[in-house]
Design a protein around this motif. Sequence first.
Motif, PDB file in Angstrom:
ATOM      1  N   ALA A  88     -32.320  11.601  37.012  1.00  0.00           N
ATOM      2  CA  ALA A  88     -32.280  10.662  38.135  1.00  0.00           C
ATOM      3  C   ALA A  88     -30.981   9.864  38.117  1.00  0.00           C
ATOM      4  O   ALA A  88     -30.338   9.676  39.157  1.00  0.00           O
ATOM      5  CB  ALA A  88     -33.480   9.715  38.067  1.00  0.00           C
ATOM      6  N   ASN A  91     -27.928  12.105  39.145  1.00  0.00           N
ATOM      7  CA  ASN A  91     -27.828  12.299  40.594  1.00  0.00           C
ATOM      8  C   ASN A  91     -27.172  11.092  41.264  1.00  0.00           C
ATOM      9  O   ASN A  91     -26.349  11.236  42.174  1.00  0.00           O
ATOM     10  CB  ASN A  91     -29.214  12.532  41.193  1.00  0.00           C
ATOM     11  CG  ASN A  91     -29.815  13.851  40.755  1.00  0.00           C
ATOM     12  OD1 ASN A  91     -29.106  14.775  40.375  1.00  0.00           O
ATOM     13  ND2 ASN A  91     -31.139  13.947  40.778  1.00  0.00           N
ATOM     14  N   TYR A  92     -27.527   9.915  40.798  1.00  0.00           N
ATOM     15  CA  TYR A  92     -26.948   8.672  41.329  1.00  0.00           C
ATOM     16  C   TYR A  92     -25.467   8.564  40.977  1.00  0.00           C
ATOM     17  O   TYR A  92     -24.630   8.236  41.836  1.00  0.00           O
ATOM     18  CB  TYR A  92     -27.723   7.481  40.768  1.00  0.00           C
ATOM     19  CG  TYR A  92     -27.163   6.134  41.157  1.00  0.00           C
ATOM     20  CD1 TYR A  92     -27.495   5.540  42.372  1.00  0.00           C
ATOM     21  CD2 TYR A  92     -26.313   5.434  40.300  1.00  0.00           C
ATOM     22  CE1 TYR A  92     -26.986   4.290  42.722  1.00  0.00           C
ATOM     23  CE2 TYR A  92     -25.804   4.187  40.641  1.00  0.00           C
ATOM     24  CZ  TYR A  92     -26.143   3.627  41.855  1.00  0.00           C
ATOM     25  OH  TYR A  92     -25.634   2.396  42.204  1.00  0.00           O
ATOM     26  N   GLU A 201     -37.192   4.889  41.514  1.00  0.00           N
ATOM     27  CA  GLU A 201     -36.295   5.999  41.829  1.00  0.00           C
ATOM     28  C   GLU A 201     -36.673   7.283  41.100  1.00  0.00           C
ATOM     29  O   GLU A 201     -36.618   8.375  41.675  1.00  0.00           O
ATOM     30  CB  GLU A 201     -34.848   5.610  41.490  1.00  0.00           C
ATOM     31  CG  GLU A 201     -33.806   6.607  41.959  1.00  0.00           C
ATOM     32  CD  GLU A 201     -33.751   6.758  43.476  1.00  0.00           C
ATOM     33  OE1 GLU A 201     -33.335   7.836  43.932  1.00  0.00           O
ATOM     34  OE2 GLU A 201     -34.117   5.797  44.184  1.00  0.00           O
ATOM     35  N   GLN A 205     -37.509  10.753  43.090  1.00  0.00           N
ATOM     36  CA  GLN A 205     -36.655  11.927  42.941  1.00  0.00           C
ATOM     37  C   GLN A 205     -37.402  13.130  42.371  1.00  0.00           C
ATOM     38  O   GLN A 205     -37.042  14.273  42.646  1.00  0.00           O
ATOM     39  CB  GLN A 205     -35.478  11.606  42.012  1.00  0.00           C
ATOM     40  CG  GLN A 205     -34.349  10.807  42.638  1.00  0.00           C
ATOM     41  CD  GLN A 205     -33.095  10.869  41.786  1.00  0.00           C
ATOM     42  OE1 GLN A 205     -32.788  11.878  41.150  1.00  0.00           O
ATOM     43  NE2 GLN A 205     -32.331   9.780  41.777  1.00  0.00           N
ATOM     44  N   SER A 206     -38.435  12.876  41.595  1.00  0.00           N
ATOM     45  CA  SER A 206     -39.062  13.956  40.829  1.00  0.00           C
ATOM     46  C   SER A 206     -39.847  14.944  41.679  1.00  0.00           C
ATOM     47  O   SER A 206     -39.931  16.128  41.335  1.00  0.00           O
ATOM     48  CB  SER A 206     -39.982  13.364  39.761  1.00  0.00           C
ATOM     49  OG  SER A 206     -41.073  12.672  40.355  1.00  0.00           O
TER      50      SER A 206
END
Length: 286
Positions: A88, A91-92, A201, A205-206
């Motif tokens: 996560a 990705n950010y 988050e 996202q998962s």
Amino acid sequence: MTKNIDIEGLRSIADNYELFYIDLWGVVHNGITLNEKAIIVLNELLKMKKDFVLLTNAPRPIEPVKIFLEKMGMSKEIREHVFTSGEAALNYLKKFYSLEKFFHIGPPRDFDLFYDFKNNKSKDLDNSKYLLCTGLFDDHDTDLNFYKELLEKQISKKMICTNPDLIVDKGDKRELCAGSVAMVFEKMGGEVIYFGKPYPEVYNQSIDNKNKKILSILIAEEKTWYFYHFVFVVIYTKFDLVIFGFDSTVLKPILSDLGRCGGRFSRFGMIWSDLGWSVLILSFLS
């Protein structure tokens, strides 16, 4: 409400939910061996064709964690449900910070988190744009005062914390986590962006969790801040049921606080498990 889950089992309520978020470390394994009872439950969820996510606050991308779990003996079918706080965060970072210089706080083994932008790693703390905290340095893994002194002139920068946990038990050994460093930084006035449980988050996202009836199972840390943050999250992400495993010493003040929450919970109560910890069930108003 009082319920003995050892008699009725998770199967007695599983059909009521479409998606299960399950804590990986502490529920499915202890950092060294798999919990065979948990593996049986996961295989049963697969047979029932239920969606589930094995969430972990490991500050690494998904693939290295899958390799780690494969060595423990976890099947590929179950490993495919893993999602990490590191993924996560990655990705950010790729979206917003891929060109920025950063200073890494954590052990060398976390290198794979920023491999794609390793050239942006700065050895000079003052020359960094942001702080990437994945854990503690190997040679300073017990002394939080070291980090207070290290970061006291850096509070104008943002810290990205890829593991909000304060502590972790690896077998019989207790270790500090990145969340402990982040807490020190916040207390000095610094800003921290967290990725991992209990922050929203990592859940969003998962998997696609919109309009699904959700049950979450996790072991809460000894520090009760984790519980309170998580309750805040589940209220506003509309989880329907949360099962917490606790050290029994923290349950009394938590139950007392829940009694003052008025209206947010439709009911709450205790169940007992043979896994060695007490369990708290929260059922949320829809």
